[in-house]
Enzyme design. Structure first.
Site, PDB file in Angstrom:
ATOM      1  N   THR A  14      55.217  84.581  73.202  1.00  9.01           N
ATOM      2  CA  THR A  14      55.076  85.979  73.314  1.00  9.01           C
ATOM      3  C   THR A  14      56.585  86.915  73.876  1.00  9.01           C
ATOM      4  O   THR A  14      56.901  87.863  73.333  1.00  9.01           O
ATOM      5  CB  THR A  14      53.850  86.250  74.354  1.00  9.01           C
ATOM      6  OG1 THR A  14      52.786  85.640  73.918  1.00  9.01           O
ATOM      7  CG2 THR A  14      53.613  87.888  74.419  1.00  9.01           C
ATOM      8  N   GLU A 131      65.364  88.045  86.563  1.00  6.80           N
ATOM      9  CA  GLU A 131      64.343  89.364  86.874  1.00  6.80           C
ATOM     10  C   GLU A 131      62.766  89.357  86.127  1.00  6.80           C
ATOM     11  O   GLU A 131      62.005  89.709  86.717  1.00  6.80           O
ATOM     12  CB  GLU A 131      65.053  90.660  86.373  1.00  6.80           C
ATOM     13  CG  GLU A 131      64.195  91.908  86.540  1.00  6.80           C
ATOM     14  CD  GLU A 131      64.341  92.579  88.100  1.00  6.80           C
ATOM     15  OE1 GLU A 131      63.196  92.266  88.824  1.00  6.80           O
ATOM     16  OE2 GLU A 131      65.508  92.640  88.363  1.00  6.80           O
ATOM     17  N   VAL A 134      59.530  87.360  88.099  1.00  5.66           N
ATOM     18  CA  VAL A 134      58.842  87.794  89.243  1.00  5.66           C
ATOM     19  C   VAL A 134      58.224  89.395  88.758  1.00  5.66           C
ATOM     20  O   VAL A 134      59.098  90.338  88.603  1.00  5.66           O
ATOM     21  CB  VAL A 134      59.375  87.990  90.455  1.00  5.66           C
ATOM     22  CG1 VAL A 134      58.865  88.454  91.678  1.00  5.66           C
ATOM     23  CG2 VAL A 134      60.144  86.672  91.047  1.00  5.66           C
ATOM     24  N   ILE A 138      58.363  95.007  86.568  1.00  3.86           N
ATOM     25  CA  ILE A 138      58.902  95.638  87.903  1.00  3.86           C
ATOM     26  C   ILE A 138      60.430  95.173  88.086  1.00  3.86           C
ATOM     27  O   ILE A 138      60.526  94.125  88.417  1.00  3.86           O
ATOM     28  CB  ILE A 138      58.020  95.364  89.013  1.00  3.86           C
ATOM     29  CG1 ILE A 138      56.429  95.746  88.690  1.00  3.86           C
ATOM     30  CG2 ILE A 138      58.271  96.150  90.391  1.00  3.86           C
ATOM     31  CD1 ILE A 138      55.591  95.593  89.713  1.00  3.86           C
ATOM     32  N   GLY A 189      42.335  85.510  77.047  1.00  8.92           N
ATOM     33  CA  GLY A 189      43.495  84.944  77.045  1.00  8.92           C
ATOM     34  C   GLY A 189      44.398  85.421  78.282  1.00  8.92           C
ATOM     35  O   GLY A 189      45.740  85.212  78.362  1.00  8.92           O
ATOM     36  N   GLU A 192      46.558  80.954  82.317  1.00 12.20           N
ATOM     37  CA  GLU A 192      47.318  79.974  82.020  1.00 12.20           C
ATOM     38  C   GLU A 192      46.588  78.588  81.418  1.00 12.20           C
ATOM     39  O   GLU A 192      45.378  78.427  81.659  1.00 12.20           O
ATOM     40  CB  GLU A 192      48.122  79.635  83.246  1.00 12.20           C
ATOM     41  CG  GLU A 192      48.932  80.521  83.860  1.00 12.20           C
ATOM     42  CD  GLU A 192      50.412  80.782  83.247  1.00 12.20           C
ATOM     43  OE1 GLU A 192      50.678  79.960  82.217  1.00 12.20           O
ATOM     44  OE2 GLU A 192      51.103  81.367  83.856  1.00 12.20           O
ATOM     45  N   ASP A 203      50.958  80.263  90.660  1.00 11.66           N
ATOM     46  CA  ASP A 203      52.025  81.043  89.823  1.00 11.66           C
ATOM     47  C   ASP A 203      52.550  82.266  90.753  1.00 11.66           C
ATOM     48  O   ASP A 203      53.925  82.437  90.914  1.00 11.66           O
ATOM     49  CB  ASP A 203      51.201  81.821  88.872  1.00 11.66           C
ATOM     50  CG  ASP A 203      51.848  83.147  87.943  1.00 11.66           C
ATOM     51  OD1 ASP A 203      52.713  82.720  87.378  1.00 11.66           O
ATOM     52  OD2 ASP A 203      51.519  83.886  88.446  1.00 11.66           O
ATOM     53  N   LYS A 207      56.625  83.057  92.665  1.00 15.32           N
ATOM     54  CA  LYS A 207      57.088  84.233  92.796  1.00 15.32           C
ATOM     55  C   LYS A 207      57.701  84.706  94.074  1.00 15.32           C
ATOM     56  O   LYS A 207      58.856  84.910  94.383  1.00 15.32           O
ATOM     57  CB  LYS A 207      56.164  85.226  92.126  1.00 15.32           C
ATOM     58  CG  LYS A 207      56.078  85.065  90.479  1.00 15.32           C
ATOM     59  CD  LYS A 207      54.893  85.849  90.030  1.00 15.32           C
ATOM     60  CE  LYS A 207      54.318  85.772  88.663  1.00 15.32           C
ATOM     61  NZ  LYS A 207      53.485  86.440  88.211  1.00 15.32           N
ATOM     62  N   GLY A 304      52.871  90.207  80.059  1.00 14.49           N
ATOM     63  CA  GLY A 304      52.922  90.855  78.788  1.00 14.49           C
ATOM     64  C   GLY A 304      54.271  90.714  78.083  1.00 14.49           C
ATOM     65  O   GLY A 304      55.249  90.737  78.658  1.00 14.49           O
TER      66      GLY A 304
END
Length: 428
Positions: A14, A131, A134, A138, A189, A192, A203, A207, A304
């Site tokens: 993705t 970048e 995390v 943002i 979906g 993970e 997860d 971060k 995303g």
């Protein structure tokens, strides 16, 4: 500079497909902003023939991502395969050894191997940027490492897993239980391949370890992050929290204390009217507190195709401009090994008990808490038709160690059915 910055993209899922789309569709915009063209010369993925919604026929294909990383016509390896070890780590190490820059979205790899990879990058005169690893779109890494470089950071906290926030906010909105909404996330979906990475806090813990390293100048230490998932949060907890003016979030908190470096990713109560309390759905938020800036709140999509690819391109454009900064904001050899805080700073706690309906049971609860040095701020008992009575207690500030002692005493007193639910109330 008119010489193109040439990318080799390893991983065309993705996010990888999203990066290809942006580079193809916005070539002129990227060249204007970066000061030079940004092009893709080669790619690698598990399957060459998969339909990804974007044409990759113009790029050289490598079955082996390590071979991609060492091609003469690749200046930057864009590692989007994922996984803490295996091909992702091998390709990253090969690129750095060859003096090539690496841009990655791989939080797990950096949480476990970030120190060694940062040292390898700096020894080779290469950059390692992350970048996209995390909080999705943002720009929190850039904010910490660059925009807030003049601050002593006192605390970093945030909601960094959209799936967990989606489940918790949907529980409140619909009245559905955790299991129902977990299944809904699977159908949509949102989970993970190993769902525990999401709902178990792993997860988000990866971060937090990376943010903590930049904020406090420490070596990444994921193994020191205290993890607790959202699996035991019941709809009653959501409702009780709302009654008191709070909402429950899977909240990451990192702060340096006299006891050491405190890092935890656990469900917490936060004020419902705070920025974190108002966060809905799959959105992420990171709050940074510094001595000069006081408090900065960053909010945006945490995952995303578009948001994560946007973060990848931000790093790529910095490299095209010639910007080079240390991986964790300062030379890797200066990062410290800060001991993990064995006990967090005192805070009030929410405690839910299934109290046996028999004489003296409530007195034994008060005794167990008092003997552990914990005083009660508020207590509420709900009407019931079962053999146990739901009891809600909010404590005054206490340590997690003291609370553990009290809970052990309650177990020995045999007045509580099941394990109590204890959630920290985070003061913002």
């Amino acid at each position: 500079m008119t010489t193109p910055l040439r990318l080799g993209i390893a991983g065309l899922g993705t996010v990888g497909a999203g990066v290809v789309k942006i580079v193809r569709q916005k070539a002129n915009l990227l060249a204007d902003r970066a000061g030079r063209p940004v092009t893709i010369t080669a790619v690698s993925a598990r399957s060459r023939d998969k339909d990804r919604g974007v044409n990759i026929s113009a790029y050289a294909w490598e079955d082996d991502p390590v071979a991609l990383a060492t091609r003469d016509d690749v200046d930057v390896l864009v590692e989007l395969m994922g996984g803490s070890d295996g091909p992702a780590k091998a390709a990253t190490e090969a690129a750095l050894a060859a003096g090539k820059h690496v841009v990655t979205a791989n939080k797990a790899m950096l949480a476990y191997h970030g120190q060694a990879l940062a040292e390898a990058a700096e020894a080779a005169g290469a950059a390692l940027r992350f970048e996209a690893a995390v909080a999705g779109g943002i720009p929190v890494i850039k904010s910490l490492a660059e925009g807030l470089a003049g601050n002593d950071i006192t605390r970093v906290m945030g909601v960094m897993n959209g799936t967990c926030n989606y489940i918790l906010t949907r529980m409140e909105a619909t009245g559905e239980g955790y299991n129902t909404l977990f299944d809904e996330c699977g159908r949509l979906g949102y989970l993970e391949a190993d769902p525990n990475l999401d709902v178990g806090g792993i997860d988000a813990g990866h971060k937090l370890a990376l943010l903590s390293s930049i904020a406090f100048g420490s070596k990444p230490a994921f193994d020191d992050v205290v993890l607790q998932g959202i699996q035991r949060i019941a709809i009653d907890d959501i409702r009780h929290a709302a009654d008191m003016g709070y909402r429950i979030k899977l909240l990451g908190v990192a702060q340096r204390t006299a006891r050491g470096l405190e890092q935890r990713m656990t469900p917490c109560l936060v004020p419902a009217n705070s920025p974190l309390g108002q966060l809905e759905g799959g959105t992420n938020m990171v709050v940074i507190e510094g001595d000069a800036v006081e408090q900065v709140v960053l909010r945006g999509p945490g995952a995303g195709e578009g948001p994560t690819a946007s973060a990848v391109l931000g790093d790529i454009c910095d490299l095209a401009r010639g910007l080079r900064i240390a991986t964790f904001g300062q030379p890797a050899t200066t990062l410290q090994e800060i001991p993990a805080a064995q006990t967090g700073l005192p805070a009030p706690y929410y405690l839910r008990l299934a109290l046996q309906d028999k004489p003296g049971a409530l007195a034994k609860v008060a005794t167990a808490l008092g003997d552990a040095g914990i005083s009660i701020d508020r207590m509420r008992q709900y009407s019931h038709s079962e053999p146990t009575a739901p009891v809600l207690i909010v404590t005054h500030k206490c340590t997690s160690a003291a609370l553990d002692i009290a809970i052990e005493a309650l177990d020995q007193a045999s007045v509580v059915d099941g394990a109590p639910v204890a959630l920290r109330i985070e003061e913002l």
